[in-house]
Design an enzyme around this catalytic site. Structure first.
Site, PDB file in Angstrom:
ATOM      1  N   GLY A   1     -13.623  -3.532   0.776  1.00 29.14           N
ATOM      2  CA  GLY A   1     -14.907  -2.852   1.142  1.00 29.14           C
ATOM      3  C   GLY A   1     -15.675  -2.020   0.244  1.00 29.14           C
ATOM      4  O   GLY A   1     -16.697  -2.088  -0.213  1.00 29.14           O
TER       5      GLY A   1
ATOM      6  N   GLY B   1     -11.795  -8.588  -1.431  1.00 28.53           N
ATOM      7  CA  GLY B   1     -10.609  -8.832  -0.720  1.00 28.53           C
ATOM      8  C   GLY B   1     -10.012  -9.957  -1.171  1.00 28.53           C
ATOM      9  O   GLY B   1      -8.989 -10.205  -1.685  1.00 28.53           O
TER      10      GLY B   1
ATOM     11  N   ARG C   1       0.766  -1.307   0.093  1.00 27.53           N
ATOM     12  CA  ARG C   1      -0.015   0.008   0.137  1.00 27.53           C
ATOM     13  C   ARG C   1       0.767   1.288   0.088  1.00 27.53           C
ATOM     14  O   ARG C   1       0.225   2.279  -0.709  1.00 27.53           O
ATOM     15  CB  ARG C   1      -1.008  -0.047   1.294  1.00 27.53           C
ATOM     16  CG  ARG C   1      -2.059  -0.838   0.974  1.00 27.53           C
ATOM     17  CD  ARG C   1      -2.939  -1.043   2.199  1.00 27.53           C
ATOM     18  NE  ARG C   1      -4.154  -1.784   1.808  1.00 27.53           N
ATOM     19  CZ  ARG C   1      -5.077  -2.262   2.554  1.00 27.53           C
ATOM     20  NH1 ARG C   1      -4.796  -2.003   3.866  1.00 27.53           N
ATOM     21  NH2 ARG C   1      -6.120  -3.106   2.393  1.00 27.53           N
TER      22      ARG C   1
ATOM     23  N   LYS D   1     -21.509 -15.999   1.010  1.00 30.56           N
ATOM     24  CA  LYS D   1     -22.886 -15.917   1.581  1.00 30.56           C
ATOM     25  C   LYS D   1     -23.548 -15.037   0.446  1.00 30.56           C
ATOM     26  O   LYS D   1     -22.941 -14.083  -0.021  1.00 30.56           O
ATOM     27  CB  LYS D   1     -23.113 -15.165   2.651  1.00 30.56           C
ATOM     28  CG  LYS D   1     -22.472 -16.141   4.036  1.00 30.56           C
ATOM     29  CD  LYS D   1     -22.610 -15.488   5.190  1.00 30.56           C
ATOM     30  CE  LYS D   1     -22.297 -16.506   6.302  1.00 30.56           C
ATOM     31  NZ  LYS D   1     -22.113 -15.612   7.811  1.00 30.56           N
TER      32      LYS D   1
END
Ligand code: ADP
Ligand code: MG
Length: 423
Positions: A403, A380, A41, A227
């Site tokens: 996210g 991710g 990063r 999910k």
């Protein structure tokens, strides 16, 4: 949401103080030694920082790191909730927990990568930060302390935002991983300064925004992961946009069970069965091709060394659970992406962390690597899967925000993007 935003190239930053929001939330060694275990990063932020320095800007960089608790009282409350004995919770221990989330190691690493000194501030908007920001000259870099050391950060407190803005003349946002949060340093500051994107955010907007707003068709969306419930927003939004939707991963079993299939011990969300049927109907009504697995690789336990067998979808024996899409499904899905103009992929096809159940995910990654389509990976775990399987450099764009990219694909307004000046 308008994805067409002004960038660092659209403002004059020469001789100006630029507040640059980065995503320096890097993984650190668990022992509190301050060793950065992956500096990806920090490296990713270099092009924007270097550009600003080359233009003669004074760069005041900032970022959050981890989840510090900014006041002693709320720290004690949180620790007590976690079951710690309040008698052992000293102010000293709280300070130690903060020190472990200092950005000091980042300043050091950033300095090494830039080949120049990065001045570290002892606070975010305190006396030290203010004095160092005031003294900063064009071509120099200052790094403020962890923005979450200020309790106003996550509350998007206007006073904190203004105090940060007061140190600079231009705001550049390059922390894509944090744009889905309306915090003082990611959105609030834009109320007080001309706000533009850095190169990282610009790239995300160009690729993901472009794919959503004006895709090269046919647009194929591949949705997997664990999910249904965590992907409802994405399925819903992509049903409005895509020509084909492919379902894999754990969520496929809820669709299968909803249609009367036997799923054994597979991941199943009873509460989302009705919704799955609705999605199937909605796809039909909209003329979107919805592909579901026709066979599945199931295992006798959730483990890398489980016994496995391939069965027809909806016919998983009792005691077995589906951990990957089967070979016929692989063929069907690879065929479906072959002539795509754009592919958006979120969610692995199986439990790729176990090599024996990574074949479906790998086959899809390979198929994407061979198409002429624009291929965009969001999420991710999906990014990790593509990297781990060695296909990262074959994709058009792998989003850097887990996210944030999910909320982007859900069609939600991203506060850290919405606050930037329109191009
Ligand atoms: P992303 O982070 O890319 O949005 P998710 O977090 O939704 O993806 O899902 C990733 C996880 O889904 C992986 O850890 C993977 O092991 C799990 N998964 C995929 N298929 C299955 C399955 N059949 N059963 C259980 N877990 C699964
Ligand atoms: Mg995930």
């Amino acid at each position: 949401m308008n994805y067409n935003k002004k960038t660092v190239r659209d403002v004059d930053v020469a001789g100006k103080k630029v507040l640059l929001r980065c995503d320096f939330n890097v993984p650190m060694a668990k022992d509190g030694s301050g060793v950065i275990t992956d500096d990806k990063r920090i490296r990713a932020a270099l092009p924007t920082i270097q550009y600003l320095l080359d233009q003669g800007a004074a760069v005041i960089a900032c970022s959050h790191m981890g989840k510090p608790v900014a006041t002693f009282d709320s720290w004690v409350k949180k620790q007590t909730e976690k079951g710690k004995d309040p008698a052992t919770l000293t102010e000293e221990k709280w300070k130690k927990s903060l020190a472990e989330l200092s950005l000091k190691p980042v300043a050091k690493r950033l300095g090494e990568l830039l080949g120049k000194e990065v001045v570290m501030a002892a606070d975010v908007v305190g006396e030290d930060a203010k004095a160092k920001a005031a003294a900063l000259k064009g071509g120099e870099v200052l790094l403020l302390e962890n923005t979450r050391f200020e309790k106003g950060e996550t509350k998007n407190d206007p006073a904190l935002a203004k105090a940060m803005a007061d140190m600079a003349e231009v705001y550049v946002s390059d922390a894509f991983g944090a744009v889905h949060r309306a915090h003082a340093s990611t959105a609030g500051v834009a109320e007080y300064l001309p706000a533009v994107s850095g190169f990282l955010i610009q790239k995300e907007l160009d690729f993901i925004g472009g794919a959503l707003a004006n895709p090269k068709r046919p647009l194929v969306a591949i949705l997997g992961g664990s999910k249904v419930s965590s992907k409802i927003g994405v399925i819903n939004n992509l049903l409005e946009i895509a020509d084909t939707i492919i379902i894999g991963g754990g969520m496929a079993y809820t669709f299968s069970a909803a249609q009367g299939g036997k799923v054994g011990n597979s991941l199943l969300e009873e509460d989302w069965k009705a919704y799955s049927l609705e999605m199937i109907e909605k796809a039909k009504a909209k003329g979107v091709k919805l592909l579901l697995p026709i066979d599945t690789v199931c295992a006798d336990k959730f483990a890398p060394d489980a016994n496995s067998q391939v069965v027809t979808a909806g016919q998983i024996p009792d005691g077995w659970e589906g951990l990957d899409i089967g070979p016929k499904t692989v063929e069907l899905y690879c065929e479906a992406v072959k002539d795509a103009g754009t592919v958006i992929w979120n969610g692995p096809m199986g439990v790729f962390e176990f090599p024996a159940f990574a074949k479906g995910t790998e086959a899809v990654a390979e198929a994407l690597s061979k198409t002429d389509a624009i291929t965009i990976i969001g999420g991710g775990d999906s990014a990790a899967a593509v990297q781990q399987l060695g296909y990262a450099d074959k994709m058009t764009h792998i989003s850097t925000g887990g996210g944030a990219s999910l909320e982007f694909m859900e069609g939600k307004e991203l506060p850290g993007v919405a606050c930037l000046l329109d191009a």
